[in-house]
Design a protein around this motif. Structure first.
Motif, PDB file in Angstrom:
ATOM      1  N   LEU A   1       0.834  -1.202   0.000  1.00  0.00           N
ATOM      2  CA  LEU A   1       0.000   0.000   0.000  1.00  0.00           C
ATOM      3  C   LEU A   1       0.870   1.254   0.000  1.00  0.00           C
ATOM      4  N   GLY A   2       1.989   1.185   0.717  1.00  0.00           N
ATOM      5  CA  GLY A   2       2.916   2.308   0.694  1.00  0.00           C
ATOM      6  C   GLY A   2       3.452   2.570  -0.696  1.00  0.00           C
ATOM      7  N   LYS A   3       3.682   1.505  -1.445  1.00  0.00           N
ATOM      8  CA  LYS A   3       4.169   1.673  -2.817  1.00  0.00           C
ATOM      9  C   LYS A   3       3.107   2.325  -3.699  1.00  0.00           C
ATOM     10  N   GLN A   4       1.859   1.956  -3.481  1.00  0.00           N
ATOM     11  CA  GLN A   4       0.791   2.586  -4.254  1.00  0.00           C
ATOM     12  C   GLN A   4       0.667   4.072  -3.919  1.00  0.00           C
ATOM     13  N   GLN A   5       1.024   4.405  -2.691  1.00  0.00           N
ATOM     14  CA  GLN A   5       0.886   5.787  -2.225  1.00  0.00           C
ATOM     15  C   GLN A   5       2.100   6.644  -2.571  1.00  0.00           C
ATOM     16  N   THR A   6       3.293   6.051  -2.450  1.00  0.00           N
ATOM     17  CA  THR A   6       4.515   6.855  -2.564  1.00  0.00           C
ATOM     18  C   THR A   6       5.439   6.432  -3.694  1.00  0.00           C
ATOM     19  N   GLY A   7       5.195   5.261  -4.274  1.00  0.00           N
ATOM     20  CA  GLY A   7       6.081   4.774  -5.319  1.00  0.00           C
ATOM     21  C   GLY A   7       7.195   3.887  -4.808  1.00  0.00           C
ATOM     22  N   ARG A   8       7.258   3.649  -3.495  1.00  0.00           N
ATOM     23  CA  ARG A   8       8.265   2.741  -2.944  1.00  0.00           C
ATOM     24  C   ARG A   8       7.644   1.920  -1.819  1.00  0.00           C
ATOM     25  N   TYR A   9       8.239   0.773  -1.557  1.00  0.00           N
ATOM     26  CA  TYR A   9       7.718  -0.105  -0.519  1.00  0.00           C
ATOM     27  C   TYR A   9       8.043   0.486   0.852  1.00  0.00           C
ATOM     28  N   THR A  10       7.025   0.948   1.539  1.00  0.00           N
ATOM     29  CA  THR A  10       7.198   1.574   2.837  1.00  0.00           C
ATOM     30  C   THR A  10       5.868   1.556   3.583  1.00  0.00           C
ATOM     31  N   MET A  11       5.941   1.570   4.905  1.00  0.00           N
ATOM     32  CA  MET A  11       4.721   1.716   5.698  1.00  0.00           C
ATOM     33  C   MET A  11       4.474   3.179   6.046  1.00  0.00           C
ATOM     34  N   ARG A  12       5.372   4.040   5.608  1.00  0.00           N
ATOM     35  CA  ARG A  12       5.203   5.465   5.860  1.00  0.00           C
ATOM     36  C   ARG A  12       4.323   6.078   4.777  1.00  0.00           C
ATOM     37  N   GLY A  13       4.348   7.375   4.663  1.00  0.00           N
ATOM     38  CA  GLY A  13       3.518   8.021   3.663  1.00  0.00           C
ATOM     39  C   GLY A  13       2.044   7.982   3.994  1.00  0.00           C
ATOM     40  N   GLY A  14       1.711   7.821   5.288  1.00  0.00           N
ATOM     41  CA  GLY A  14       0.314   7.813   5.688  1.00  0.00           C
ATOM     42  C   GLY A  14      -0.326   6.452   5.727  1.00  0.00           C
ATOM     43  N   VAL A  15       0.431   5.384   5.466  1.00  0.00           N
ATOM     44  CA  VAL A  15      -0.140   4.035   5.527  1.00  0.00           C
ATOM     45  C   VAL A  15      -0.309   3.627   6.988  1.00  0.00           C
TER      46      VAL A  15
ATOM     47  N   ARG B   1       0.055   4.907  10.636  1.00  0.00           N
ATOM     48  CA  ARG B   1       0.096   6.225  11.267  1.00  0.00           C
ATOM     49  C   ARG B   1       0.456   6.122  12.747  1.00  0.00           C
ATOM     50  N   TYR B   2       0.317   7.230  13.431  1.00  0.00           N
ATOM     51  CA  TYR B   2       0.702   7.331  14.842  1.00  0.00           C
ATOM     52  C   TYR B   2       2.196   7.056  15.019  1.00  0.00           C
ATOM     53  N   ARG B   3       3.008   7.533  14.077  1.00  0.00           N
ATOM     54  CA  ARG B   3       4.453   7.318  14.132  1.00  0.00           C
ATOM     55  C   ARG B   3       5.215   8.645  14.183  1.00  0.00           C
ATOM     56  N   ASP B   4       4.539   9.695  14.612  1.00  0.00           N
ATOM     57  CA  ASP B   4       5.183  11.008  14.650  1.00  0.00           C
ATOM     58  C   ASP B   4       6.063  11.216  15.876  1.00  0.00           C
TER      59      ASP B   4
ATOM     60  N   TYR C   1       1.111  -2.848  14.039  1.00  0.00           N
ATOM     61  CA  TYR C   1       1.174  -1.993  12.854  1.00  0.00           C
ATOM     62  C   TYR C   1      -0.165  -1.985  12.120  1.00  0.00           C
ATOM     63  N   TYR C   2      -0.795  -3.148  12.021  1.00  0.00           N
ATOM     64  CA  TYR C   2      -2.040  -3.254  11.260  1.00  0.00           C
ATOM     65  C   TYR C   2      -3.236  -2.705  12.037  1.00  0.00           C
ATOM     66  N   PHE C   3      -3.436  -3.204  13.253  1.00  0.00           N
ATOM     67  CA  PHE C   3      -4.639  -2.836  14.001  1.00  0.00           C
ATOM     68  C   PHE C   3      -4.552  -1.435  14.610  1.00  0.00           C
ATOM     69  N   ARG C   4      -3.395  -1.079  15.157  1.00  0.00           N
ATOM     70  CA  ARG C   4      -3.267   0.222  15.802  1.00  0.00           C
ATOM     71  C   ARG C   4      -2.737   1.295  14.861  1.00  0.00           C
ATOM     72  N   GLY C   5      -1.863   0.917  13.931  1.00  0.00           N
ATOM     73  CA  GLY C   5      -1.280   1.918  13.050  1.00  0.00           C
ATOM     74  C   GLY C   5      -2.041   2.148  11.764  1.00  0.00           C
ATOM     75  N   PHE C   6      -2.736   1.110  11.290  1.00  0.00           N
ATOM     76  CA  PHE C   6      -3.458   1.223  10.021  1.00  0.00           C
ATOM     77  C   PHE C   6      -4.963   1.401  10.216  1.00  0.00           C
TER      78      PHE C   6
END
Length: 267
Positions: free
Chosen positions: A82-96, A98-101, A184-189
């Motif tokens: 999903l990060g790749k679809q959002q940002t063009g690279r494989y990542t959990m960042r880019g808003g995939v 969250r709560y990582r600030d 990551y999935y339940f709390r972050g996504f």
């Protein structure tokens, strides 16, 4: 800059992917995203994990570990995808995820996390009688090995070396990596995408996460009790590190202590 609003150089996702990455999931979609992985884990246990462990003569908790791995490892990759679809690279960042600030310093979140870890460990162990009562009252029809108040007595049918070997093979997964993926999935996504529920979002997330454990459905009441404070804190302060300390941290502690006690004959 907040991850949710970072600019993306990739083509914006469309269709169902766009729904998954949206800032808000509908309640029906969120319920499905919470519970479908649990149903798939039960299926993976029955069709993949159980046949493998029975063929190898391993304790049945190895089958559940396999079921969890079959579902959660691809789910983890899905977050990167999903990060790749959002940002063009494989990542959990880019808003995939969250709560990582990181609003807290490392020292402060460590202290908070240790407190939540201790709370979850102590309360979950103290609520074992509640789990046994719930099983004996409502769920005796669930009869697979290790279910309900039978606890770990089924392990008596296996040699100590077999049990220890199984724990060593799967312990790193069930004792840390798989709970980490769940956070990551339940709390972050999922949790951040329920703004319409307001302060009810942590309870909604905790209840569905507890039910997601279909293979231990009688533990839902106790899970809600020992998980909710950490989930609420993550939602309130937007720092997923707290629940990572609490959930994977507690799982790691109990795995290490449990394996040690079993290996030394104290359990």
């Amino acid at each position: 800059m907040n991850e949710t609003h970072r600019a993306s150089t990739a083509q914006q996702p469309t269709g169902f992917v766009a729904k998954l990455l949206a800032d808000k999931h509908s309640v029906p979609l969120s319920i499905a995203l919470h519970l479908v992985p649990g149903a798939l884990i039960v299926a993976a246990y029955a069709w993949i994990g159980a046949p493998i462990t029975r063929a190898l003569g391993l304790p049945i908790f190895g089958a559940w570990a396999i079921g969890l791995m079959v579902v959660l490892l691809p789910l983890w990759f899905g977050l990167f995808w999903l990060g790749k679809q959002q940002t063009g690279r494989y990542t959990m960042r880019g808003g995939v995820v969250r709560y990582r600030d990181k609003p807290f310093t490392r020292g402060k979140i460590t202290a908070i996390g240790i407190g939540l870890l201790v709370y979850m460990t102590v309360v979950s162990l103290s609520l074992a009688p509640l789990d046994a009562w719930t099983y004996d009252t409502l769920f005796t029809w669930v009869t697979f090995e290790g279910s309900g108040s039978s606890g770990t007595s089924y392990l008596d049918a296996y040699s100590t070396s077999t049990v220890i070997t199984t724990l060593l093979i799967f312990g790193a997964f069930t004792g840390f990596l798989l709970p980490l993926i769940e956070e990551y999935y339940f709390r972050g996504f999922l949790l951040p995408r329920l703004p319409q529920l307001g302060r009810w979002a942590p309870l909604f997330n905790t209840v569905l996460f507890s039910i997601y454990h279909f293979w231990a459905i009688w533990t839902v009441p106790s899970k809600i009790i020992f998980l909710l404070p950490g989930v609420f804190f993550v939602w309130w302060k937007h720092d997923i590190r707290a629940s990572i300390w609490m959930h994977p941290g507690s799982a790691l502690l109990m795995t290490v202590v449990g394996t040690t006690l079993y290996a030394t004959g104290a359990m």
